[in-house]
Write an enzyme that holds these catalytic residues in place. Sequence first.
Site, PDB file in Angstrom:
ATOM      1  N   SER A  94       0.844  -1.192   0.000  1.00  0.00           N
ATOM      2  CA  SER A  94       0.000   0.000   0.000  1.00  0.00           C
ATOM      3  C   SER A  94       0.877   1.239   0.000  1.00  0.00           C
ATOM      4  O   SER A  94       2.019   1.206   0.478  1.00  0.00           O
ATOM      5  CB  SER A  94      -0.894   0.015   1.243  1.00  0.00           C
ATOM      6  OG  SER A  94      -1.533   1.261   1.411  1.00  0.00           O
ATOM      7  N   TYR A 104       0.424   0.068  10.704  1.00  0.00           N
ATOM      8  CA  TYR A 104      -0.022  -0.337   9.373  1.00  0.00           C
ATOM      9  C   TYR A 104       1.091  -0.090   8.351  1.00  0.00           C
ATOM     10  O   TYR A 104       1.389  -0.960   7.518  1.00  0.00           O
ATOM     11  CB  TYR A 104      -1.278   0.437   8.985  1.00  0.00           C
ATOM     12  CG  TYR A 104      -1.781   0.111   7.599  1.00  0.00           C
ATOM     13  CD1 TYR A 104      -2.352  -1.127   7.324  1.00  0.00           C
ATOM     14  CD2 TYR A 104      -1.670   1.034   6.563  1.00  0.00           C
ATOM     15  CE1 TYR A 104      -2.812  -1.438   6.047  1.00  0.00           C
ATOM     16  CE2 TYR A 104      -2.134   0.731   5.285  1.00  0.00           C
ATOM     17  CZ  TYR A 104      -2.697  -0.506   5.031  1.00  0.00           C
ATOM     18  OH  TYR A 104      -3.139  -0.815   3.773  1.00  0.00           O
TER      19      TYR A 104
END
Length: 331
Positions: free
Chosen positions: A157, A183
């Site tokens: 990501s 994350y």
Amino acid sequence: MDTLQAPMDSPFGAASTAREVIKGIDLSGRVAIVTGGHSGIGLETTRALAEAGATVIVAARDPGKARAAVGGWSNVEIGMLDLIDPASIDAFAERFLQKHRKLHLLINNAGFIGYALERDARGYESQFATNHLGHFQLTGRLWPVFARGARVVTVSSMGHQAGQVDFDDIHFERRPYDAYAAYGQSKSANALFALWLDRLGRPAGIRSFSLHPGGMITSGFSKDMSEADKKASGFLDAEGKPVIDPANNMKTLEQGAATSIWCATSGLLDGKGGVYCENCNIARAVPEDSQEQLGVRPWAMAPELAERLWQVSEKLAGVSYSGRGRSTASE
């Protein structure tokens, strides 16, 4: 790096869909696994691969939800897999190995963001444990049956920008927990995993890629975000409606799955690997202090960090890729 981290002349782009990317490609006789392949971009990834003729095993933590989504689809099977549970990973892999002799595509798609600190049974921070270590273990358990020419595609990501892998405190045992840093660390780990896996697999013709799919408000991935956070992130407009603007990283699910499919099937990537991709192309390498929305940061593409992460991951996951009939990494 063996392949320059720089865009090529791709016929596809930010607005391309998975079906457009795979059009004309015949995957008959190929076997694919898609983790989380029953929802979000995983569902569109499964759809595209199955329609192209591949046998697709959807690896799902909740088989009931998977059956509701893809039950009855041609060429699609469902398998139970909980990426945070090592025993579940081993059981899934064993069932696959008993039934299938070869694996041609592994799409490490599943992932989540945890807004509160959670740990697995081993005490590992849950995002790192699920998004990275779960896929590390799964890929390792399946390693003996990867076919020559196989590809491993790991969904990272642009969130990797939010955090490097903190080798001194991976599991937030000393530093305050920050959901986005955690994350980001897990997504940086995804990219580094793909880089080093490609070095291990290259002598056997197995190539590996990581990617950023694009921001998608319609994905279940954002279900835990507040409306205020969705607006602040640009997922929703002032009226609370989803923003679809591929050129600015806001995509439909079909567009979001396109880069996964491109990495899995594009002939432009034959003989290449270890790169981070976005918008159906190899992403540009950008400086650490870049303010650009896209591009890959240095800490997600550094071979020395990839090798260090690999060594740490083997210990944490209890999985070694050596001694499995594949050559070890070489320069």
